[in-house]
Design a protein around this motif. Structure first.
Motif, PDB file in Angstrom:
ATOM      1  N   SER A   1      10.888  -5.594   0.464  1.00 24.82           N
ATOM      2  CA  SER A   1      10.537  -5.026   1.545  1.00 24.82           C
ATOM      3  C   SER A   1      10.109  -3.587   1.844  1.00 24.82           C
ATOM      4  N   ASP A   2       9.422  -3.680   2.677  1.00 26.41           N
ATOM      5  CA  ASP A   2       9.334  -2.007   3.120  1.00 26.41           C
ATOM      6  C   ASP A   2      10.299  -1.505   3.612  1.00 26.41           C
ATOM      7  N   GLU A   3      11.165  -2.335   4.316  1.00 24.58           N
ATOM      8  CA  GLU A   3      12.594  -1.258   5.345  1.00 24.58           C
ATOM      9  C   GLU A   3      13.800  -2.249   4.298  1.00 24.58           C
ATOM     10  N   LEU A   4      14.121  -1.257   3.035  1.00 22.95           N
ATOM     11  CA  LEU A   4      15.617  -1.372   2.830  1.00 22.95           C
ATOM     12  C   LEU A   4      16.499  -0.724   3.022  1.00 22.95           C
ATOM     13  N   ASN A   5      17.729  -1.653   3.209  1.00 22.69           N
ATOM     14  CA  ASN A   5      19.636  -1.228   3.538  1.00 22.69           C
ATOM     15  C   ASN A   5      20.129  -1.551   2.528  1.00 22.69           C
ATOM     16  N   VAL A   6      21.192  -0.961   2.684  1.00 24.87           N
ATOM     17  CA  VAL A   6      22.438  -0.382   1.468  1.00 24.87           C
ATOM     18  C   VAL A   6      22.707  -2.298   0.653  1.00 24.87           C
ATOM     19  N   GLY A   7      22.449  -2.808  -0.591  1.00 26.90           N
ATOM     20  CA  GLY A   7      22.486  -3.929  -0.845  1.00 26.90           C
ATOM     21  C   GLY A   7      20.980  -4.397  -0.798  1.00 26.90           C
ATOM     22  N   ASP A   8      20.443  -4.081  -0.499  1.00 30.25           N
ATOM     23  CA  ASP A   8      18.722  -5.018  -0.936  1.00 30.25           C
ATOM     24  C   ASP A   8      18.768  -4.640  -2.297  1.00 30.25           C
ATOM     25  N   LYS A   9      17.780  -5.695  -2.885  1.00 33.80           N
ATOM     26  CA  LYS A   9      17.043  -5.589  -4.383  1.00 33.80           C
ATOM     27  C   LYS A   9      16.204  -4.436  -3.854  1.00 33.80           C
ATOM     28  N   ALA A  10      15.369  -3.980  -4.818  1.00 31.49           N
ATOM     29  CA  ALA A  10      14.282  -3.236  -5.466  1.00 31.49           C
ATOM     30  C   ALA A  10      13.695  -3.797  -6.257  1.00 31.49           C
ATOM     31  N   GLY A  11      13.014  -4.649  -7.294  1.00 28.21           N
ATOM     32  CA  GLY A  11      13.313  -5.244  -8.663  1.00 28.21           C
ATOM     33  C   GLY A  11      14.545  -5.352  -8.973  1.00 28.21           C
TER      34      GLY A  11
ATOM     35  N   SER B   1      16.188   8.133  -7.053  1.00 31.78           N
ATOM     36  CA  SER B   1      16.114   8.627  -5.332  1.00 31.78           C
ATOM     37  C   SER B   1      15.378   9.201  -4.821  1.00 31.78           C
ATOM     38  N   VAL B   2      14.620   8.355  -3.677  1.00 28.08           N
ATOM     39  CA  VAL B   2      12.896   9.446  -2.222  1.00 28.08           C
ATOM     40  C   VAL B   2      13.465   9.109  -1.398  1.00 28.08           C
ATOM     41  N   LYS B   3      12.986  10.113  -1.701  1.00 20.62           N
ATOM     42  CA  LYS B   3      13.881  11.602  -0.383  1.00 20.62           C
ATOM     43  C   LYS B   3      12.396  12.586   0.073  1.00 20.62           C
TER      44      LYS B   3
ATOM     45  N   SER C   1      12.461   4.428   2.770  1.00 19.25           N
ATOM     46  CA  SER C   1      12.406   3.249   2.482  1.00 19.25           C
ATOM     47  C   SER C   1      10.928   2.524   1.739  1.00 19.25           C
ATOM     48  N   GLN C   2      10.365   2.896   2.985  1.00 23.65           N
ATOM     49  CA  GLN C   2       8.500   3.072   3.240  1.00 23.65           C
ATOM     50  C   GLN C   2       7.984   3.434   2.744  1.00 23.65           C
ATOM     51  N   LEU C   3       8.548   4.606   1.820  1.00 30.38           N
ATOM     52  CA  LEU C   3       7.931   5.624   0.878  1.00 30.38           C
ATOM     53  C   LEU C   3       8.046   5.189  -0.675  1.00 30.38           C
TER      54      LEU C   3
ATOM     55  N   ASN D   1       0.488   9.150  -8.247  1.00 27.17           N
ATOM     56  CA  ASN D   1      -0.225   8.913  -7.973  1.00 27.17           C
ATOM     57  C   ASN D   1      -1.398   8.435  -7.804  1.00 27.17           C
ATOM     58  N   ASN D   2      -1.579   6.697  -8.156  1.00 28.89           N
ATOM     59  CA  ASN D   2      -1.990   5.814  -7.158  1.00 28.89           C
ATOM     60  C   ASN D   2      -1.160   5.626  -6.110  1.00 28.89           C
ATOM     61  N   ALA D   3      -0.127   5.798  -5.448  1.00 26.77           N
ATOM     62  CA  ALA D   3       0.283   5.627  -3.828  1.00 26.77           C
ATOM     63  C   ALA D   3      -0.585   6.927  -3.418  1.00 26.77           C
ATOM     64  N   ILE D   4      -0.742   8.399  -3.948  1.00 32.37           N
ATOM     65  CA  ILE D   4      -2.085   9.281  -3.330  1.00 32.37           C
ATOM     66  C   ILE D   4      -3.362   9.082  -2.700  1.00 32.37           C
ATOM     67  N   LYS D   5      -3.655   8.404  -4.668  1.00 27.06           N
ATOM     68  CA  LYS D   5      -5.405   8.087  -4.315  1.00 27.06           C
ATOM     69  C   LYS D   5      -5.756   6.736  -3.125  1.00 27.06           C
ATOM     70  N   ALA D   6      -4.493   5.558  -3.193  1.00 23.86           N
ATOM     71  CA  ALA D   6      -4.928   4.589  -2.354  1.00 23.86           C
ATOM     72  C   ALA D   6      -4.216   4.715  -0.675  1.00 23.86           C
ATOM     73  N   ASN D   7      -3.694   5.653  -0.499  1.00 22.25           N
ATOM     74  CA  ASN D   7      -3.618   6.510   0.777  1.00 22.25           C
ATOM     75  C   ASN D   7      -2.184   6.096   1.296  1.00 22.25           C
ATOM     76  N   ARG D   8      -1.273   5.816   0.426  1.00 21.37           N
ATOM     77  CA  ARG D   8      -0.175   4.964   0.628  1.00 21.37           C
ATOM     78  C   ARG D   8       0.610   5.740   1.394  1.00 21.37           C
ATOM     79  N   ILE D   9       0.593   6.842   0.884  1.00 25.40           N
ATOM     80  CA  ILE D   9       2.167   8.254   1.322  1.00 25.40           C
ATOM     81  C   ILE D   9       1.182   9.525   1.943  1.00 25.40           C
TER      82      ILE D   9
END
Length: 170
Positions: free
Chosen positions: A85-95, A121-123, A44-46, A162-170
């Motif tokens: 939010s960075d921690e989502l649960n079943v039923g939550d919206k992500a956009g 899917s984010v695994k 979820s955070q990823l 790639n932007n997430a990698i460059k910004a060191n978010r992941i």
């Protein structure tokens, strides 16, 4: 273009994962993999770290897309994929997506309308993250739409990872 995204590997879409069980012909499926430096992040955070920071030009394209496709009966609620939010649960919206499954190593969200069903899917897999999408195309209009946006999808998916990698978010 491959050097631009050298940290991102294109995978053959898995045939034994949760998304594979959801495909219905005709469909499009892809999978991208990259190393993660922040191993403590949940799937979820990823997802949040990748999709909460869409470039303005991508958000502009989504807005333009929505204006065009609503005339063809596509659902066009939210213009982005940014989770609240960075921690989502079943039923939550992500956009425009809704979380439908969540495990310790994967989060799956989807959106559905009369032309297609889209899954994301984010695994976490070891020290890597695999971002995979599946689009079940229900109608001829859905098939035309998917084929028309594939070049954009190819580029934008890699840009946001790639932007997430460059910004060191992941």
């Amino acid at each position: 273009m491959f050097k631009l995204f050298s940290a991102i590997k294109t995978l053959k879409p898995p045939t034994d994962d949760a998304l594979a069980a959801k495909h219905q012909a005709p469909y499009f499926r892809d999978a991208l993999q990259t190393s993660v430096s922040k191993h403590q992040l949940s799937p979820s955070q990823l997802q949040y770290a990748i999709f909460n920071y869409l470039p303005n030009w991508v958000q502009g394209l989504m807005s333009l897309r929505n204006k065009v496709v609503k005339w063809f009966g596509f659902e066009v609620g939210v213009n982005n994929m940014q989770p609240v939010s960075d921690e989502l649960n079943v039923g939550d919206k992500a956009g425009f997506l809704t979380i439908i499954e969540k495990t310790d190593d994967e989060i799956i969200s989807h959106a559905d309308d009369k032309h297609m069903t889209f899954y994301l899917s984010v695994k976490k897999q070891g020290k890597d993250v695999i971002v995979s999408s599946l689009v079940n195309q229900k109608t001829t209009i859905g098939r035309i739409y998917v084929n028309a946006i594939l070049p954009f999808h190819y580029f934008i998916a890699r840009i946001v990872i790639n932007n997430a990698i460059k910004a060191n978010r992941i």
